[in-house]
Scaffold this motif. Structure first.
Motif, mmCIF file in Angstrom:
data_model
loop_
_atom_site.group_PDB
_atom_site.id
_atom_site.type_symbol
_atom_site.label_atom_id
_atom_site.label_comp_id
_atom_site.label_asym_id
_atom_site.label_seq_id
_atom_site.Cartn_x
_atom_site.Cartn_y
_atom_site.Cartn_z
ATOM 1 N N ASP A 298 -52.279 -103.306 46.426
ATOM 2 C CA ASP A 298 -50.910 -102.829 46.219
ATOM 3 C C ASP A 298 -50.526 -102.872 44.739
ATOM 4 O O ASP A 298 -51.387 -103.124 43.876
ATOM 5 N N GLY A 299 -49.260 -102.637 44.436
ATOM 6 C CA GLY A 299 -48.808 -102.573 43.046
ATOM 7 C C GLY A 299 -47.781 -103.640 42.710
ATOM 8 O O GLY A 299 -47.696 -104.672 43.379
ATOM 9 N N GLY A 300 -46.993 -103.380 41.676
ATOM 10 C CA GLY A 300 -46.022 -104.347 41.198
ATOM 11 C C GLY A 300 -45.044 -104.768 42.288
ATOM 12 O O GLY A 300 -44.494 -103.918 42.989
ATOM 13 N N PHE A 301 -44.828 -106.075 42.428
ATOM 14 C CA PHE A 301 -43.963 -106.571 43.496
ATOM 15 C C PHE A 301 -42.527 -106.770 43.013
ATOM 16 O O PHE A 301 -41.578 -106.308 43.641
ATOM 17 N N ALA A 302 -42.377 -107.454 41.889
ATOM 18 C CA ALA A 302 -41.026 -107.716 41.380
ATOM 19 C C ALA A 302 -40.302 -106.408 41.069
ATOM 20 O O ALA A 302 -39.098 -106.280 41.324
ATOM 21 N N THR A 303 -41.026 -105.446 40.521
ATOM 22 C CA THR A 303 -40.438 -104.146 40.209
ATOM 23 C C THR A 303 -39.771 -103.540 41.442
ATOM 24 O O THR A 303 -38.643 -103.028 41.376
ATOM 25 N N ALA B 226 -32.790 -106.787 44.548
ATOM 26 C CA ALA B 226 -32.957 -108.227 44.348
ATOM 27 C C ALA B 226 -32.692 -108.605 42.889
ATOM 28 O O ALA B 226 -33.076 -107.883 41.971
ATOM 29 N N ASP B 227 -32.041 -109.745 42.682
ATOM 30 C CA ASP B 227 -31.815 -110.299 41.349
ATOM 31 C C ASP B 227 -32.875 -111.371 41.115
ATOM 32 O O ASP B 227 -32.860 -112.428 41.749
ATOM 33 N N LEU B 228 -33.819 -111.104 40.211
ATOM 34 C CA LEU B 228 -34.944 -112.013 39.993
ATOM 35 C C LEU B 228 -34.826 -112.807 38.699
ATOM 36 O O LEU B 228 -35.821 -113.357 38.214
ATOM 37 N N LYS B 229 -33.625 -112.882 38.137
ATOM 38 C CA LYS B 229 -33.432 -113.678 36.928
ATOM 39 C C LYS B 229 -33.399 -115.152 37.327
ATOM 40 O O LYS B 229 -32.342 -115.774 37.478
ATOM 41 N N ASP B 230 -34.593 -115.706 37.506
ATOM 42 C CA ASP B 230 -34.741 -117.047 38.049
ATOM 43 C C ASP B 230 -36.149 -117.539 37.728
ATOM 44 O O ASP B 230 -37.087 -116.725 37.696
ATOM 45 N N PRO B 231 -36.328 -118.843 37.492
ATOM 46 C CA PRO B 231 -37.682 -119.353 37.237
ATOM 47 C C PRO B 231 -38.661 -119.076 38.375
ATOM 48 O O PRO B 231 -39.868 -119.002 38.151
ATOM 49 N N LEU B 232 -38.144 -118.877 39.590
ATOM 50 C CA LEU B 232 -39.020 -118.582 40.724
ATOM 51 C C LEU B 232 -39.434 -117.122 40.770
ATOM 52 O O LEU B 232 -40.336 -116.754 41.519
ATOM 53 N N TRP B 233 -38.748 -116.267 40.028
ATOM 54 C CA TRP B 233 -39.052 -114.839 39.946
ATOM 55 C C TRP B 233 -39.109 -114.249 41.355
ATOM 56 O O TRP B 233 -38.204 -114.460 42.157
ATOM 57 N N SER B 234 -40.156 -113.527 41.699
ATOM 58 C CA SER B 234 -40.192 -112.860 43.003
ATOM 59 C C SER B 234 -40.215 -113.851 44.163
ATOM 60 O O SER B 234 -39.786 -113.520 45.280
ATOM 61 N N ALA B 235 -40.693 -115.066 43.927
ATOM 62 C CA ALA B 235 -40.725 -116.076 44.991
ATOM 63 C C ALA B 235 -39.319 -116.464 45.437
ATOM 64 O O ALA B 235 -39.136 -117.008 46.532
ATOM 65 N N LYS B 236 -38.312 -116.187 44.622
ATOM 66 C CA LYS B 236 -36.926 -116.445 45.010
ATOM 67 C C LYS B 236 -36.578 -115.716 46.303
ATOM 68 O O LYS B 236 -35.809 -116.219 47.129
ATOM 69 N N CYS B 237 -37.162 -114.525 46.478
ATOM 70 C CA CYS B 237 -36.850 -113.721 47.664
ATOM 71 C C CYS B 237 -37.406 -114.326 48.949
ATOM 72 O O CYS B 237 -36.964 -113.964 50.048
ATOM 73 N N LEU C 67 -36.632 -108.175 52.324
ATOM 74 C CA LEU C 67 -37.037 -107.289 51.239
ATOM 75 C C LEU C 67 -38.525 -107.442 50.929
ATOM 76 O O LEU C 67 -39.199 -106.468 50.588
ATOM 77 N N VAL C 68 -39.024 -108.669 51.044
ATOM 78 C CA VAL C 68 -40.450 -108.909 50.821
ATOM 79 C C VAL C 68 -41.258 -108.097 51.832
ATOM 80 O O VAL C 68 -42.212 -107.392 51.477
ATOM 81 N N ARG C 69 -40.863 -108.173 53.085
ATOM 82 C CA ARG C 69 -41.551 -107.426 54.137
ATOM 83 C C ARG C 69 -41.455 -105.921 53.879
ATOM 84 O O ARG C 69 -42.427 -105.178 54.063
ATOM 85 N N ARG C 70 -40.305 -105.482 53.430
ATOM 86 C CA ARG C 70 -40.107 -104.050 53.180
ATOM 87 C C ARG C 70 -41.014 -103.544 52.065
ATOM 88 O O ARG C 70 -41.595 -102.450 52.165
ATOM 89 N N VAL C 71 -41.150 -104.319 50.989
ATOM 90 C CA VAL C 71 -42.018 -103.899 49.884
ATOM 91 C C VAL C 71 -43.480 -103.857 50.340
ATOM 92 O O VAL C 71 -44.224 -102.928 49.990
ATOM 93 N N HIS C 72 -43.893 -104.832 51.133
ATOM 94 C CA HIS C 72 -45.253 -104.777 51.693
ATOM 95 C C HIS C 72 -45.464 -103.468 52.457
ATOM 96 O O HIS C 72 -46.492 -102.805 52.301
ATOM 97 N N LEU C 73 -44.507 -103.103 53.268
ATOM 98 C CA LEU C 73 -44.619 -101.876 54.057
ATOM 99 C C LEU C 73 -44.654 -100.629 53.176
ATOM 100 O O LEU C 73 -45.383 -99.678 53.455
ATOM 101 N N ASP C 74 -43.860 -100.647 52.096
ATOM 102 C CA ASP C 74 -43.881 -99.516 51.165
ATOM 103 C C ASP C 74 -45.288 -99.298 50.617
ATOM 104 O O ASP C 74 -45.751 -98.155 50.469
#
Length: 338
Positions: free
Chosen positions: A27-32, A39-50, A57-64
């Motif tokens: 797959d490709g870029g996840f945070a993008t 999603a607001d990823l301005k956090d030290p956890l970055w995409s893991a915040k979700c 949203l995580v599930r949706r991006v996987h499906l995309d």
């Protein structure tokens, strides 16, 4: 799902690649994509915040990405660490549960996708091999620098106080949890230096981890990872590990990929994977990406044939790439429209 753990791990990986048609697509870029979905990823956890705030949203991006043709989807655990979750006030048990959730969401996405393919009979008939293609779940392990959230995974300069033992202690429990989570393999991503590659290889050996893994390095040119260590030395560490089934590079400018494939092929016969970024450079001080090479998404996809001819067999995208990138790669590999 695919029995990767049974028998020779590298042989099984090659069989999976053959079942995919000789080439597999990551797959490709996840945070993008998470940000594109709000999603607001301005956090030290970055995409893991979700994993905490918006698992849907995580599930949706996987499906995309599955819809775009990916054979391998990488979990949202790159920046998910027990230490990072504890720093946010979560308990150790909650942190461990979130690591497992990252894999569970990817597994759910795969199930949903396969169910869709079965129901959409006309699409199934149109391209049965595409619809019911093998899909692997890769549990992402980001570097120690990713946890620090200071951009050091793009430099590999951890300082003299950080040793192989420091890194092994940091990663050990996380690796064990992800190895037992139901994923098909572990993706050690954006490895910035030789030190961390050694730490990963030793943990896999010491803990008797059965799940296969890939090592993917972040590089600054055609010969060296971002720390300045030789890609030859780094790939050799991966080659020497029986648990590692593929070796390659990610989060690296497209213009360096061809040379890096050639270098890696000199020291290993294992499958080579490449999933570069969009050609931009991350500026840690301002937390932004800037154009650096003049290579855009379209040009990046146009290089896939050359990279395949150089010896790579697993392709995808990293930071700032999108489902459109992966769709383009799928079309370039399969040589047919989707």
């Amino acid at each position: 799902m695919m029995g990767l753990v049974e028998g020779g791990k590298e042989k099984k990986m090659r069989e999976i690649i053959e079942k995919c048609g000789g080439y597999a697509i990551i797959d490709g870029g996840f945070a993008t994509e998470l940000e594109r979905h709000g999603a607001d990823l301005k956090d030290p956890l970055w995409s893991a915040k979700c994993l905490i705030t918006s698992p849907h949203l995580v599930r949706r991006v996987h499906l995309d990405y599955l819809d775009a043709g990916a054979n391998i989807i990488i979990t949202a655990s790159y920046q998910a660490t027990i230490q990072g979750f504890e720093a946010k006030g979560l308990s150790r048990e909650e942190g461990e549960a979130l690591l497992r959730r990252s894999v569970k969401l990817a597994l759910e996405a795969r199930d949903i996708y396969y169910e869709r393919c079965t129901k959409d009979f006309s699409d199934f008939i149109r391209d049965q091999t595409y619809s019911k293609r093998p899909i692997l779940i890769a549990a992402s392990v980001g570097s120690y620098g990713a946890y620090l959230a200071d951009g050091s995974e793009y430099r590999g300069d951890y300082g003299d106080a950080v040793t192989v033992e420091t890194l092994k202690d940091f990663h050990r429990d996380r690796i064990k949890i992800l190895a037992d989570s139901g994923a098909d393999l572990i993706a050690f991503e954006t490895i910035p230096n030789l030190l961390e590659a050694k730490a990963y290889a030793q943990v896999l050996e010491e803990e008797g981890i059965e799940i296969p893994a890939w090592f993917s390095f972040s590089c600054k040119d055609e010969s060296n990872v971002v720390s300045g260590d030789s890609i030859l030395d780094c790939a050799s560490i991966a080659d020497s590990s029986t648990q590692v089934v593929a070796v390659g590079v990610n989060c690296t400018a497209p213009r360096f990929i061809h040379g890096l494939i050639s270098s890696i092929k000199k020291v290993t016969s294992k499958p080579v994977l490449v999933y570069p970024n969009s050609g931009e450079t991350y500026i840690a001080e301002s937390s932004r990406w800037v154009k650096s090479s003049g290579v855009d998404e379209e040009d990046f996809v146009s290089h896939i044939g050359k990279w395949r001819d150089a010896g790579a067999s697993i392709f995808g995208g990293c930071c700032r790439t999108t489902p459109n990138t992966i769709r383009g790669i799928t079309q370039a590999i399969c040589q047919k429209p989707l």
